[in-house]
Design an enzyme around this catalytic site. Structure first.
Site, PDB file in Angstrom:
ATOM      1  N   GLU A  23       0.839  -1.206   0.000  1.00 25.22           N
ATOM      2  CA  GLU A  23       0.000   0.000   0.000  1.00 25.22           C
ATOM      3  C   GLU A  23       0.870   1.250   0.000  1.00 25.22           C
ATOM      4  OE1 GLU A  23      -3.964  -0.608   2.397  1.00 25.22           O
ATOM      5  OE2 GLU A  23      -2.256  -1.305   3.593  1.00 25.22           O
ATOM      6  N   LYS A 100     -11.805   4.091   1.731  1.00 26.76           N
ATOM      7  CA  LYS A 100     -10.677   3.352   1.168  1.00 26.76           C
ATOM      8  C   LYS A 100     -11.263   2.176   0.363  1.00 26.76           C
ATOM      9  CE  LYS A 100      -6.232   1.394   2.615  1.00 26.76           C
ATOM     10  NZ  LYS A 100      -5.381   1.075   3.773  1.00 26.76           N
TER      11      LYS A 100
END
Length: 121
Positions: A23, A100
């Protein structure tokens, strides 16, 4: 006196927030919604932008936070975004949601959202 609201929904920016190394390396899109609670009557009475929050400038400042220094938790990101919203002395309270949608969850899902509410101290 009840307060008015200015809401900015669906602001998209790319960030490198998350716990996983991938990420941080690859980044992903985050979506931000904010609602500011303030008295807009003085701005409306004088048709005066200086007496309200310039939502274009707010959007830019929020995007810079999302695109800026990485954090592990979207809770931390939401807190930083709330600080930006409360930077204007006109804002009494801010509600911030950080979405997200590409979170690393190995199951089908639509979205992950953290929502916080912060008031001027």
């Amino acid at each position: 006196m009840s307060l008015d609201r200015i809401t900015l929904k669906g602001l998209r920016a790319r960030g490198r927030h998350g716990v996983l190394a991938a990420e941080r390396e690859l980044g992903q899109e985050f979506v931000v919604d904010v609602t500011l609670h303030l008295d807009t009557a003085p701005a409306a009475a004088g048709d005066d932008l200086a007496k309200t929050v310039h939502y274009g400038e707010l959007a830019q400042a929020l995007a810079e936070v999302v695109e800026g220094e990485p954090v592990q938790l979207i809770e931390t990101l939401a807190e930083r975004l709330a600080d930006v919203c409360l930077a204007s002395a006109l804002v009494a309270k801010a509600e911030v949601s950080v979405h997200k949608p590409a979170a690393p969850i190995p199951l089908p899902f639509d979205d992950v959202v953290v929502t916080i509410e912060r008031s001027r101290a």
